[in-house]
Design a protein around this motif. Structure first.
Motif, mmCIF file in Angstrom:
data_model
loop_
_atom_site.group_PDB
_atom_site.id
_atom_site.type_symbol
_atom_site.label_atom_id
_atom_site.label_comp_id
_atom_site.label_asym_id
_atom_site.label_seq_id
_atom_site.Cartn_x
_atom_site.Cartn_y
_atom_site.Cartn_z
ATOM 1 N N LEU A 82 -90.270 16.734 -57.657
ATOM 2 C CA LEU A 82 -90.325 15.891 -58.856
ATOM 3 C C LEU A 82 -89.182 16.234 -59.804
ATOM 4 O O LEU A 82 -88.483 15.337 -60.297
ATOM 5 N N ARG A 83 -88.965 17.520 -60.068
ATOM 6 C CA ARG A 83 -87.877 17.937 -60.970
ATOM 7 C C ARG A 83 -86.514 17.496 -60.420
ATOM 8 O O ARG A 83 -85.662 16.997 -61.167
ATOM 9 N N GLN A 84 -86.309 17.682 -59.115
ATOM 10 C CA GLN A 84 -85.021 17.315 -58.521
ATOM 11 C C GLN A 84 -84.814 15.800 -58.524
ATOM 12 O O GLN A 84 -83.714 15.322 -58.818
ATOM 13 N N VAL A 85 -85.855 15.055 -58.213
ATOM 14 C CA VAL A 85 -85.756 13.592 -58.236
ATOM 15 C C VAL A 85 -85.466 13.125 -59.662
ATOM 16 O O VAL A 85 -84.611 12.255 -59.873
ATOM 17 N N ASN A 86 -86.139 13.697 -60.640
ATOM 18 C CA ASN A 86 -85.887 13.319 -62.040
ATOM 19 C C ASN A 86 -84.438 13.597 -62.432
ATOM 20 O O ASN A 86 -83.819 12.809 -63.141
ATOM 21 N N THR A 87 -83.888 14.708 -61.955
ATOM 22 C CA THR A 87 -82.479 15.021 -62.221
ATOM 23 C C THR A 87 -81.575 13.944 -61.621
ATOM 24 O O THR A 87 -80.633 13.473 -62.276
ATOM 25 N N LEU A 88 -81.868 13.538 -60.393
ATOM 26 C CA LEU A 88 -81.050 12.507 -59.734
ATOM 27 C C LEU A 88 -81.194 11.148 -60.419
ATOM 28 O O LEU A 88 -80.236 10.376 -60.479
ATOM 29 N N ILE A 89 -82.366 10.874 -60.954
ATOM 30 C CA ILE A 89 -82.567 9.626 -61.701
ATOM 31 C C ILE A 89 -81.776 9.680 -63.013
ATOM 32 O O ILE A 89 -81.110 8.710 -63.383
#
Length: 148
Positions: free
Chosen positions: A67-74
């Motif tokens: 979730l944290r990594q996906v949020n960073t990519l978003i």
């Protein structure tokens, strides 16, 4: 089989070297991603309709880290979350145009680094290495680790 260093040490050290060199090349090319973020882009770029749950299972990482990594990519505008066409409760992760561009650049950089690190390794040696890695993965199948 006895080796000078344990298998885990050798694999871990080799992976740290690869990640370090790749990060250095990314910095030189102004690619603002870590190795782990690029792995997520690779997975999403190779499959449509990818969810965070799918990523968690494929990458073998807990859901909160994903979730944290996906949020960073978003936030970096490399990904978007869109509702699934069939199941509105499900959110698919889709690469943006900017995401495809950085993924293409990161892939080329990874291939270049791989070629650099494999200098002097014969095709036969590489094939043996590849077979050994696959055998290790086969031997670990009972540990619930996916093969891809």
């Amino acid at each position: 089989m006895q080796t000078e260093k344990p298998l885990g040490y050798l694999l871990g050290q080799t992976m740290r070297i690869f990640k370090s060199k790749l990060s250095e090349k990314f910095r030189q090319q102004k690619i603002d991603l870590t190795f782990d973020l690029v792995v997520i882009l690779f997975e999403i770029g190779d499959k449509e309709d990818m969810t965070q749950q799918d990523l968690s299972e494929i990458i073998i990482r807990d859901k909160s880290a994903i979730l944290r990594q996906v949020n960073t990519l978003i936030e970096k505008r490399y990904l978007v979350r869109l509702p699934d066409k069939l199941d509105k409760r499900k959110k698919n992760l889709i690469l943006t145009h900017k995401g495809y561009q950085v993924l293409t650049q990161a892939r080329a950089t990874g291939i270049s680094l791989s070629n650099e690190l494999l200098q002097g390794v014969t095709d036969e040696e590489f094939l043996t290495f590849f077979r050994v890695l696959n055998k290790i993965r086969e031997n670990s199948e009972g540990s619930n680790i996916p093969n891809s």
